[in-house]
Design a protein around this motif. Structure first.
Motif, PDB file in Angstrom:
ATOM      1  N   PHE A   1     -14.058  26.702  37.089  1.00 19.63           N
ATOM      2  CA  PHE A   1     -12.984  26.749  38.408  1.00 19.63           C
ATOM      3  C   PHE A   1     -13.113  25.483  39.022  1.00 19.63           C
ATOM      4  CE2 PHE A   1     -12.789  27.606  42.935  1.00 19.63           C
ATOM      5  CZ  PHE A   1     -11.560  28.619  42.667  1.00 19.63           C
ATOM      6  N   CYS A   2     -14.278  24.629  39.483  1.00 19.97           N
ATOM      7  CA  CYS A   2     -14.064  23.329  39.906  1.00 19.97           C
ATOM      8  C   CYS A   2     -14.166  22.304  38.863  1.00 19.97           C
ATOM      9  CB  CYS A   2     -14.805  23.189  41.309  1.00 19.97           C
ATOM     10  SG  CYS A   2     -16.802  23.015  40.697  1.00 19.97           S
ATOM     11  N   GLY A   3     -14.777  22.461  37.854  1.00 15.44           N
ATOM     12  CA  GLY A   3     -15.090  21.396  36.786  1.00 15.44           C
ATOM     13  C   GLY A   3     -16.153  20.567  37.145  1.00 15.44           C
ATOM     14  N   GLY A   4     -16.996  20.934  38.083  1.00 10.64           N
ATOM     15  CA  GLY A   4     -18.424  20.212  38.269  1.00 10.64           C
ATOM     16  C   GLY A   4     -19.446  20.522  37.209  1.00 10.64           C
ATOM     17  N   GLU A   5     -20.113  19.486  36.744  1.00 13.58           N
ATOM     18  CA  GLU A   5     -20.839  19.539  35.851  1.00 13.58           C
ATOM     19  C   GLU A   5     -22.343  19.147  36.277  1.00 13.58           C
ATOM     20  OE1 GLU A   5     -21.574  17.336  31.466  1.00 13.58           O
ATOM     21  OE2 GLU A   5     -19.428  17.773  32.097  1.00 13.58           O
ATOM     22  N   GLN A   6     -23.569  19.861  35.657  1.00 16.33           N
ATOM     23  CA  GLN A   6     -24.821  19.701  36.166  1.00 16.33           C
ATOM     24  C   GLN A   6     -25.696  19.581  34.839  1.00 16.33           C
ATOM     25  OE1 GLN A   6     -26.422  22.708  38.633  1.00 16.33           O
ATOM     26  NE2 GLN A   6     -28.388  21.629  38.740  1.00 16.33           N
ATOM     27  N   GLN A   7     -26.342  18.534  34.612  1.00 19.07           N
ATOM     28  CA  GLN A   7     -27.410  18.412  33.678  1.00 19.07           C
ATOM     29  C   GLN A   7     -28.380  19.344  33.967  1.00 19.07           C
ATOM     30  OE1 GLN A   7     -28.064  14.614  32.252  1.00 19.07           O
ATOM     31  NE2 GLN A   7     -26.275  14.059  31.500  1.00 19.07           N
ATOM     32  N   ILE A   8     -29.050  19.973  32.945  1.00 16.89           N
ATOM     33  CA  ILE A   8     -30.318  20.786  32.885  1.00 16.89           C
ATOM     34  C   ILE A   8     -31.084  20.672  31.879  1.00 16.89           C
ATOM     35  CG2 ILE A   8     -28.832  22.627  33.923  1.00 16.89           C
ATOM     36  CD1 ILE A   8     -28.941  24.025  31.393  1.00 16.89           C
ATOM     37  N   PRO A   9     -32.524  20.772  32.111  1.00 21.47           N
ATOM     38  CA  PRO A   9     -33.614  20.501  31.028  1.00 21.47           C
ATOM     39  C   PRO A   9     -33.383  21.451  29.887  1.00 21.47           C
ATOM     40  CG  PRO A   9     -34.494  21.356  33.203  1.00 21.47           C
ATOM     41  CD  PRO A   9     -32.953  20.982  33.243  1.00 21.47           C
ATOM     42  N   LYS A  10     -33.913  21.024  28.876  1.00 16.96           N
ATOM     43  CA  LYS A  10     -33.919  21.806  27.617  1.00 16.96           C
ATOM     44  C   LYS A  10     -34.546  23.105  27.840  1.00 16.96           C
ATOM     45  CE  LYS A  10     -35.406  21.962  22.545  1.00 16.96           C
ATOM     46  NZ  LYS A  10     -35.098  23.291  22.719  1.00 16.96           N
ATOM     47  N   GLU A  11     -35.558  23.597  28.454  1.00 19.12           N
ATOM     48  CA  GLU A  11     -36.396  24.754  28.856  1.00 19.12           C
ATOM     49  C   GLU A  11     -35.198  25.504  29.495  1.00 19.12           C
ATOM     50  OE1 GLU A  11     -37.714  21.576  29.790  1.00 19.12           O
ATOM     51  OE2 GLU A  11     -38.743  21.611  27.933  1.00 19.12           O
ATOM     52  N   GLN A  12     -34.555  25.042  30.638  1.00 19.95           N
ATOM     53  CA  GLN A  12     -33.682  25.795  31.309  1.00 19.95           C
ATOM     54  C   GLN A  12     -32.460  26.567  30.460  1.00 19.95           C
ATOM     55  OE1 GLN A  12     -32.250  24.269  34.985  1.00 19.95           O
ATOM     56  NE2 GLN A  12     -30.797  26.167  35.534  1.00 19.95           N
ATOM     57  N   ALA A  13     -31.872  25.298  29.692  1.00 18.59           N
ATOM     58  CA  ALA A  13     -30.929  25.829  28.836  1.00 18.59           C
ATOM     59  C   ALA A  13     -31.504  27.014  27.807  1.00 18.59           C
ATOM     60  CB  ALA A  13     -30.393  24.480  27.852  1.00 18.59           C
ATOM     61  N   ASP A  14     -32.688  26.753  27.304  1.00 21.83           N
ATOM     62  CA  ASP A  14     -33.152  27.940  26.329  1.00 21.83           C
ATOM     63  C   ASP A  14     -33.187  29.094  26.996  1.00 21.83           C
ATOM     64  OD1 ASP A  14     -33.228  26.180  24.213  1.00 21.83           O
ATOM     65  OD2 ASP A  14     -35.323  25.548  24.581  1.00 21.83           O
ATOM     66  N   GLN A  15     -33.510  29.154  28.477  1.00 19.66           N
ATOM     67  CA  GLN A  15     -33.671  30.254  29.029  1.00 19.66           C
ATOM     68  C   GLN A  15     -32.347  30.834  29.385  1.00 19.66           C
ATOM     69  OE1 GLN A  15     -35.407  29.786  33.101  1.00 19.66           O
ATOM     70  NE2 GLN A  15     -35.981  31.945  33.316  1.00 19.66           N
ATOM     71  N   LEU A  16     -31.372  30.069  29.556  1.00 19.29           N
ATOM     72  CA  LEU A  16     -29.988  30.656  29.899  1.00 19.29           C
ATOM     73  C   LEU A  16     -29.571  31.083  28.696  1.00 19.29           C
ATOM     74  CD1 LEU A  16     -28.623  27.936  32.337  1.00 19.29           C
ATOM     75  CD2 LEU A  16     -28.849  30.319  32.883  1.00 19.29           C
ATOM     76  N   LEU A  17     -29.693  30.614  27.641  1.00 13.38           N
ATOM     77  CA  LEU A  17     -29.219  31.097  26.318  1.00 13.38           C
ATOM     78  C   LEU A  17     -29.889  32.666  25.998  1.00 13.38           C
ATOM     79  CD1 LEU A  17     -27.050  30.099  24.191  1.00 13.38           C
ATOM     80  CD2 LEU A  17     -28.660  29.007  23.021  1.00 13.38           C
ATOM     81  N   ALA A  18     -31.151  32.461  26.074  1.00 18.06           N
ATOM     82  CA  ALA A  18     -31.952  33.905  25.775  1.00 18.06           C
ATOM     83  C   ALA A  18     -31.224  34.804  26.774  1.00 18.06           C
ATOM     84  CB  ALA A  18     -33.410  33.747  25.935  1.00 18.06           C
TER      85      ALA A  18
END
Length: 107
Positions: A58-75
């Motif tokens: 929507f706004c194009g805002g980007e936020q870096q996240i740690p690998k553990e959070q990315a794995d959790q979101l992917l799961a």
């Protein structure tokens, strides 16, 4: 002469619906993985940097996240798909098995 350097690769892992931390809107976010690889004679040899980020569509805002959070979101994304590649759970409108109980589009 030896030619070496780096090259970046960007992978889109999933599209998630989240509340944006920048604009506050519930919108689709892309979960991305950026891998930077060391190259020798233009041949990528090994990765030396891996970063994960979400970007609001929507706004194009980007936020870096740690690998553990990315794995959790992917799961969570994989669990919400329930094994259906198109994301539409069976039994919802738009899915009508034939009289034998099979999908008419599968052979």
């Amino acid at each position: 002469m030896i030619i070496f350097g780096t090259r970046g690769y960007l992978y889109q892992l999933a599209v998630l619906t989240l509340v944006c931390g920048w604009c506050g809107n519930p919108a689709a976010h892309t979960l991305r993985k950026r891998v930077t690889k060391f190259t020798l004679f233009f041949v990528p040899l090994f990765p030396f940097s891996t970063k994960f980020a979400t970007q609001c569509t929507f706004c194009g805002g980007e936020q870096q996240i740690p690998k553990e959070q990315a794995d959790q979101l992917l799961a969570q994304h994989a669990a919400s798909q329930q094994g259906n590649p198109y994301g539409q759970p069976q039994g919802q409108p738009g899915y009508a098995p034939n009289a034998q109980g099979r999908n008419p589009y599968q052979s």
